[in-house]
Design an enzyme around this catalytic site. Sequence first.
Site, PDB file in Angstrom:
ATOM      1  N   LEU A 155       0.800  -1.226   0.000  1.00  0.00           N
ATOM      2  CA  LEU A 155       0.000   0.000   0.000  1.00  0.00           C
ATOM      3  C   LEU A 155       0.834   1.279   0.000  1.00  0.00           C
ATOM      4  CD1 LEU A 155      -2.758  -1.151   2.538  1.00  0.00           C
ATOM      5  CD2 LEU A 155      -2.748  -1.359   0.041  1.00  0.00           C
ATOM      6  N   HIS A 156       2.045   1.231   0.513  1.00  0.00           N
ATOM      7  CA  HIS A 156       2.953   2.387   0.507  1.00  0.00           C
ATOM      8  C   HIS A 156       2.228   3.668   0.933  1.00  0.00           C
ATOM      9  CE1 HIS A 156       6.334   0.189  -1.191  1.00  0.00           C
ATOM     10  NE2 HIS A 156       5.482  -0.384  -2.020  1.00  0.00           N
ATOM     11  N   LEU A 157       1.627   3.615   2.097  1.00  0.00           N
ATOM     12  CA  LEU A 157       0.764   4.707   2.558  1.00  0.00           C
ATOM     13  C   LEU A 157       1.524   5.983   2.900  1.00  0.00           C
ATOM     14  CD1 LEU A 157      -1.670   2.611   4.798  1.00  0.00           C
ATOM     15  CD2 LEU A 157      -2.034   3.403   2.453  1.00  0.00           C
ATOM     16  N   SER A 208       3.325   7.589   1.069  1.00  0.00           N
ATOM     17  CA  SER A 208       3.402   8.458  -0.107  1.00  0.00           C
ATOM     18  C   SER A 208       2.149   9.298  -0.305  1.00  0.00           C
ATOM     19  CB  SER A 208       3.656   7.621  -1.369  1.00  0.00           C
ATOM     20  OG  SER A 208       2.551   6.763  -1.634  1.00  0.00           O
ATOM     21  N   GLN A 267       7.341   4.967  -2.510  1.00  0.00           N
ATOM     22  CA  GLN A 267       7.327   5.448  -1.127  1.00  0.00           C
ATOM     23  C   GLN A 267       7.803   6.901  -1.050  1.00  0.00           C
ATOM     24  OE1 GLN A 267       6.004   3.371   0.954  1.00  0.00           O
ATOM     25  NE2 GLN A 267       6.734   3.643   3.013  1.00  0.00           N
TER      26      GLN A 267
END
EC number: 1.4.1.1
Length: 372
Positions: free
Chosen positions: A93-95, A97, A272
């Site tokens: 999910l690379h939240l 970013s 990210q």
Amino acid sequence: MLVAVVKELKQGEGRVACTPENVRKLTDAGHKVIVEKNAGIGSGFSNDMYEKEGAKIVTHEQAWEADLVIKVKEPHESEYQYFKKNQIIWGFLHLASSKEIVEKMQEVGVTAISGETIIKNGKAELLAPMSAIAGQRSAIMGAYYSEAQHGGQGTLVTGVHENVDIPGSTYVIFGGGVAATNAANVALGLNAKVIIIELNDDRIKYLQDMYAEKDVTVVKSTPENLAEQIKKADVFISTILIPGAKPPKLVTREMVKSMKKGSVLIDIAIDQGGTIETIRPTTISDPVYEEEGVIHYGVPNQPGAVPRTSTMALAQGNIDYILEICDKGLEQAIKDNEALSTGVNIYQGQVTNQGLASSHDLDYKEILNVIE
């Protein structure tokens, strides 16, 4: 628990989070699985293949009604409308970013499990295969975009050594982890020279021993060394990732300006946020742009370009965690499995990953304190 496998909306993303084989494991365990129509096509899995393993084929909207939604990448902004309270969303999910998606998940009360932050025995277990693929592919893309027809220097990274001695390219790789060594190995296979810039002293020693008989130089990571080595790069690959958090912009615009004109710059961790001041996310169909005379490659989902390989790798890694969640319920699975607990970035709207909280200046609570 109703489990849904959804089709990825990210441009060029051919991966799917669950194979037909893994659907059978879930259905054999008594769980109901729905699969969005054509979710697996990009990876070579037809709708019929999923149906034969016990899944029901549904629409995009129907898939998002599930209790557990299994994805590869973060939800597209058009999918935020489908979030519902206590829903579990699983994926890379690379939240860090995007604060927007985090705030939406908080507002609704979603639970988000990010595969890239799952740490087992000190290693990013689920991310490692994707990092390996991204590292290998970055080395190949560096060679490809070095050609004049793509805006590069017009160099053949292998050099020429038949009756002449034309040296190959120099790859400078920032970071010394899984992505870095995979990029280095491909570059070496192309007969390129490799320079690795690494911070950790133990890792430096490991890399020096690993490449003792290869054309590899390992350099201590300092701002001064980075600024010096980047000038030598025909291809520069940044692999720096801080799980759950945004990395700092360590490669400055001034450093990029100092690079050779037509050289290639790649940031594997752009999903990210990346470590390069001049880079921005691009797509598989439109992957590069030129800035400061340097070719920038910022594709955030490189494994999505080779979905048959990468889907098998990610599905093999995540199925045991997904089965445990379905069999025990999320709360008990978190208590029983420390590695799984490290993947919970948001629990019912509460941020439970410290790196994520720091990235967006949000309140953080430890996951075990939230569920008890």
